[in-house]
Motif scaffolding. Structure first.
Motif, mmCIF file in Angstrom:
data_model
loop_
_atom_site.group_PDB
_atom_site.id
_atom_site.type_symbol
_atom_site.label_atom_id
_atom_site.label_comp_id
_atom_site.label_asym_id
_atom_site.label_seq_id
_atom_site.Cartn_x
_atom_site.Cartn_y
_atom_site.Cartn_z
ATOM 1 N N GLY A 135 -0.219 -3.971 -3.440
ATOM 2 C CA GLY A 135 -0.946 -5.191 -3.076
ATOM 3 C C GLY A 135 0.026 -6.209 -2.504
ATOM 4 N N ASN A 136 -0.324 -6.748 -1.361
ATOM 5 C CA ASN A 136 0.491 -7.790 -0.721
ATOM 6 C C ASN A 136 -0.280 -9.097 -0.848
ATOM 7 O OD1 ASN A 136 1.888 -9.491 0.959
ATOM 8 N ND2 ASN A 136 1.401 -8.372 2.851
ATOM 9 N N TRP A 137 0.179 -9.927 -1.761
ATOM 10 C CA TRP A 137 -0.566 -11.162 -2.044
ATOM 11 C C TRP A 137 -0.351 -12.228 -0.968
ATOM 12 C CZ3 TRP A 137 0.347 -12.064 -8.068
ATOM 13 C CH2 TRP A 137 -0.187 -10.969 -8.766
ATOM 14 N N LYS A 138 0.597 -12.010 -0.087
ATOM 15 C CA LYS A 138 0.894 -12.978 0.985
ATOM 16 C C LYS A 138 1.129 -14.373 0.383
ATOM 17 C CE LYS A 138 -1.435 -9.997 4.204
ATOM 18 N NZ LYS A 138 -2.118 -9.838 5.493
ATOM 19 N N MET A 139 0.753 -15.441 1.101
ATOM 20 C CA MET A 139 1.021 -16.796 0.589
ATOM 21 C C MET A 139 -0.224 -17.312 -0.134
ATOM 22 S SD MET A 139 2.868 -19.932 2.636
ATOM 23 C CE MET A 139 1.394 -20.683 3.340
ATOM 24 N N GLY B 225 9.608 -6.177 7.453
ATOM 25 C CA GLY B 225 8.986 -6.091 8.769
ATOM 26 C C GLY B 225 7.476 -6.157 8.761
ATOM 27 N N HIS B 226 6.903 -6.823 7.757
ATOM 28 C CA HIS B 226 5.451 -7.008 7.798
ATOM 29 C C HIS B 226 5.072 -7.672 9.125
ATOM 30 C CE1 HIS B 226 1.463 -8.569 7.072
ATOM 31 N NE2 HIS B 226 1.352 -7.585 6.203
ATOM 32 N N SER B 227 3.915 -7.340 9.645
ATOM 33 C CA SER B 227 3.554 -7.831 10.990
ATOM 34 C C SER B 227 3.538 -9.357 11.058
ATOM 35 C CB SER B 227 2.208 -7.270 11.441
ATOM 36 O OG SER B 227 1.168 -7.964 10.813
ATOM 37 N N TYR C 55 1.929 1.965 7.794
ATOM 38 C CA TYR C 55 1.359 1.792 9.137
ATOM 39 C C TYR C 55 0.230 0.779 9.044
ATOM 40 C CZ TYR C 55 -1.571 2.380 13.192
ATOM 41 O OH TYR C 55 -2.343 2.104 14.298
ATOM 42 N N GLU C 56 0.416 -0.353 9.702
ATOM 43 C CA GLU C 56 -0.588 -1.417 9.664
ATOM 44 C C GLU C 56 -0.881 -1.887 11.083
ATOM 45 O OE1 GLU C 56 -0.555 -3.577 5.662
ATOM 46 O OE2 GLU C 56 1.166 -4.358 6.757
ATOM 47 N N PRO C 57 -1.948 -1.348 11.694
ATOM 48 C CA PRO C 57 -2.306 -1.830 13.029
ATOM 49 C C PRO C 57 -2.596 -3.331 12.950
ATOM 50 C CG PRO C 57 -4.026 -0.377 12.121
ATOM 51 C CD PRO C 57 -2.903 -0.370 11.144
ATOM 52 N N TRP D 28 -4.177 -5.400 14.665
ATOM 53 C CA TRP D 28 -5.556 -5.811 14.945
ATOM 54 C C TRP D 28 -6.479 -5.566 13.752
ATOM 55 C CZ3 TRP D 28 -8.478 -1.374 14.625
ATOM 56 C CH2 TRP D 28 -7.804 -0.174 14.827
ATOM 57 N N ALA D 29 -6.009 -4.844 12.770
ATOM 58 C CA ALA D 29 -6.851 -4.555 11.593
ATOM 59 C C ALA D 29 -6.473 -5.414 10.390
ATOM 60 C CB ALA D 29 -6.736 -3.080 11.231
ATOM 61 N N ILE D 30 -5.404 -6.194 10.514
ATOM 62 C CA ILE D 30 -4.937 -6.956 9.348
ATOM 63 C C ILE D 30 -5.713 -8.258 9.204
ATOM 64 C CG2 ILE D 30 -2.984 -8.193 8.336
ATOM 65 C CD1 ILE D 30 -1.151 -6.103 9.527
ATOM 66 N N GLY D 31 -6.408 -8.374 8.091
ATOM 67 C CA GLY D 31 -7.122 -9.606 7.786
ATOM 68 C C GLY D 31 -8.302 -9.889 8.702
ATOM 69 N N THR D 32 -8.698 -8.905 9.498
ATOM 70 C CA THR D 32 -9.756 -9.131 10.482
ATOM 71 C C THR D 32 -11.073 -8.514 10.064
ATOM 72 O OG1 THR D 32 -9.156 -7.070 11.592
ATOM 73 C CG2 THR D 32 -8.122 -9.096 12.409
ATOM 74 N N GLY E 188 -2.371 0.248 6.082
ATOM 75 C CA GLY E 188 -2.776 -1.116 5.740
ATOM 76 C C GLY E 188 -3.552 -1.745 6.870
ATOM 77 N N GLY E 189 -4.481 -2.627 6.518
ATOM 78 C CA GLY E 189 -5.309 -3.306 7.521
ATOM 79 C C GLY E 189 -6.756 -3.232 7.094
ATOM 80 N N SER E 190 -7.207 -4.299 6.393
ATOM 81 C CA SER E 190 -8.579 -4.374 5.887
ATOM 82 C C SER E 190 -8.969 -3.169 5.024
ATOM 83 C CB SER E 190 -9.577 -4.577 7.031
ATOM 84 O OG SER E 190 -9.298 -5.793 7.722
ATOM 85 N N ALA E 191 -7.990 -2.637 4.284
ATOM 86 C CA ALA E 191 -8.327 -1.607 3.296
ATOM 87 C C ALA E 191 -9.062 -2.303 2.153
ATOM 88 C CB ALA E 191 -7.069 -0.920 2.779
ATOM 89 N N LEU F 148 -1.969 2.975 0.275
ATOM 90 C CA LEU F 148 -2.503 1.816 0.983
ATOM 91 C C LEU F 148 -1.635 0.594 0.705
ATOM 92 C CD1 LEU F 148 -6.240 2.362 -0.078
ATOM 93 C CD2 LEU F 148 -5.258 2.906 2.169
ATOM 94 N N LEU F 149 -1.494 -0.248 1.713
ATOM 95 C CA LEU F 149 -0.906 -1.570 1.524
ATOM 96 C C LEU F 149 -2.059 -2.552 1.732
ATOM 97 C CD1 LEU F 149 1.493 -3.406 0.999
ATOM 98 C CD2 LEU F 149 2.120 -3.229 3.399
ATOM 99 N N VAL F 150 -2.398 -3.252 0.667
ATOM 100 C CA VAL F 150 -3.663 -3.979 0.608
ATOM 101 C C VAL F 150 -3.398 -5.479 0.588
ATOM 102 C CG1 VAL F 150 -5.811 -4.211 -0.682
ATOM 103 C CG2 VAL F 150 -4.505 -2.081 -0.850
ATOM 104 N N GLY F 151 -3.994 -6.213 1.503
ATOM 105 C CA GLY F 151 -3.845 -7.663 1.512
ATOM 106 C C GLY F 151 -4.980 -8.314 0.743
ATOM 107 N N GLY F 152 -5.994 -8.762 1.482
ATOM 108 C CA GLY F 152 -7.095 -9.533 0.900
ATOM 109 C C GLY F 152 -7.691 -8.923 -0.358
ATOM 110 N N ALA F 153 -7.933 -7.626 -0.323
ATOM 111 C CA ALA F 153 -8.599 -6.984 -1.468
ATOM 112 C C ALA F 153 -7.673 -6.838 -2.681
ATOM 113 C CB ALA F 153 -9.156 -5.614 -1.064
HETATM 114 P P1 PGA Z 1 -5.419 -7.005 4.746
HETATM 115 O O1 PGA Z 1 -3.810 -7.139 4.867
HETATM 116 O O2 PGA Z 1 -5.670 -5.911 3.766
HETATM 117 O O3 PGA Z 1 -5.875 -8.356 4.280
HETATM 118 O O4 PGA Z 1 -5.911 -6.661 6.112
HETATM 119 C C1 PGA Z 1 -2.987 -5.997 4.843
HETATM 120 C C2 PGA Z 1 -1.542 -6.392 5.007
HETATM 121 O O5 PGA Z 1 -1.251 -7.281 5.819
HETATM 122 O O6 PGA Z 1 -0.645 -5.853 4.333
#
Ligand code: PGA
Length: 251
Positions: free
Chosen positions: A8-12, A94-96, A166-168, A170-174, A211-214, A231-236
């Motif tokens: 899980g990537n909690w970001k900021m 190297g997170h996007s 692998y985190e496209p 265009w799929a991150i947080g979208t 990763g990317g809206s998983a 999976l590398l998971v942001g929001g969820a």
């Molecule tokens: P997301 O983020 O699951 O919110 O799309 C993934 C990430 O940036 O690692």
């Protein structure tokens, strides 16, 4: 066989109370999970308290970034040893958002990956193409370049500490997720590249996360792909129910 790895990537996000509550909630929900490696990556300032909250669990802690120098006059930066000192096992590199918002280069990211391994941290090297790069059919070229440059100089032995995510972009947080087929195609390409750069054993051993809206609803289909190892998971990852559900689906 590669053990699945969900991070899980909690970001900021979060504050001191909510980060500890989230960690404690996950520790409780996931106490019997042994077939999946699980990690959470809180903001730097909460790694220590989250590590304490997870000390009796099998959930590891990671940081979202690191600086490659050991110590000294690098105002605002955090070293590998500091991360280990606060309980971190993993670190993202190297997170996007670091590549595209903060402006990190492949060379800097490679220095971070290398320093992490040297200090005994396990780096998660994040790679992924922008929407315009996918539309211009440059996905393979862009991702292969990021993998090669990110791993530059690492020998067969040291590269084994690495997970690739692998985190496209265009799929991150979208809310747009790569289809399982799109993810598999890039993951297989990365694995083939690892075989070329290293050898088949290493290619078969290294884990490649998507990763990317998983989210809970797409976890099973993504994880059913032969080259998607986690999976590398942001929001969820910010909700106990969602992240725990994803881990349990994989377990
Ligand atoms: P997301 O983020 O699951 O919110 O799309 C993934 C990430 O940036 O690692």
């Amino acid at each position: 066989m590669r053990k699945p790895f969900i991070a899980g990537n909690w970001k900021m996000n979060m504050d001191s109370a909510s980060s500890v509550a989230l960690a404690a909630g996950l520790a409780k929900e996931l106490e019997n999970v042994e077939t999946v490696d699980v990690a959470v990556c809180p903001p730097f300032v909460y790694t220590q308290s989250v590590s304490a909250a997870l000390s009796a669990s099998n959930i590891a802690v990671g940081a979202q970034d690191v600086y490659f120098e050991g110590k000294g006059a690098f105002t605002g930066e955090i070293s590998c040893d500091m991360l280990k000192d606060t309980g971190c096992t993993y670190v993202l590199a190297g997170h996007s958002e670091r590549r595209h918002v903060i402006g990190e280069t492949d060379e800097l990211i490679n220095q971070k990956v290398t320093a992490a391994i040297d200090s005994g941290l396990l780096p998660i090297l994040c790679v992924g193409e922008l929407l315009e790069e996918r539309q211009a059919e440059k996905t393979t070229e862009v991702v292969a370049e990021q993998v090669k440059k990110g791993l530059a100089g690492l020998c067969n032995e040291r590269v084994q500490a690495v997970t690739i995510a692998y985190e496209p972009v265009w799929a991150i947080g979208t809310g747009l997720t790569a289809t399982p087929e799109q993810a598999q195609e890039v993951h297989a390409m990365i694995r083939g590249l690892l075989a070329e750069l290293y050898d088949e054993d290493i290619a078969q051993t290294l884990r490649i996360q998507y990763g990317g809206s998983a989210k809970p609803g797409n976890t099973a289909e993504l994880m059913a792909q032969p080259d998607v190892d986690g999976l590398l998971v942001g929001g969820a990852s910010l909700k106990v129910e969602d992240f725990a559900a994803m881990v349990k689906t994989v377990a």
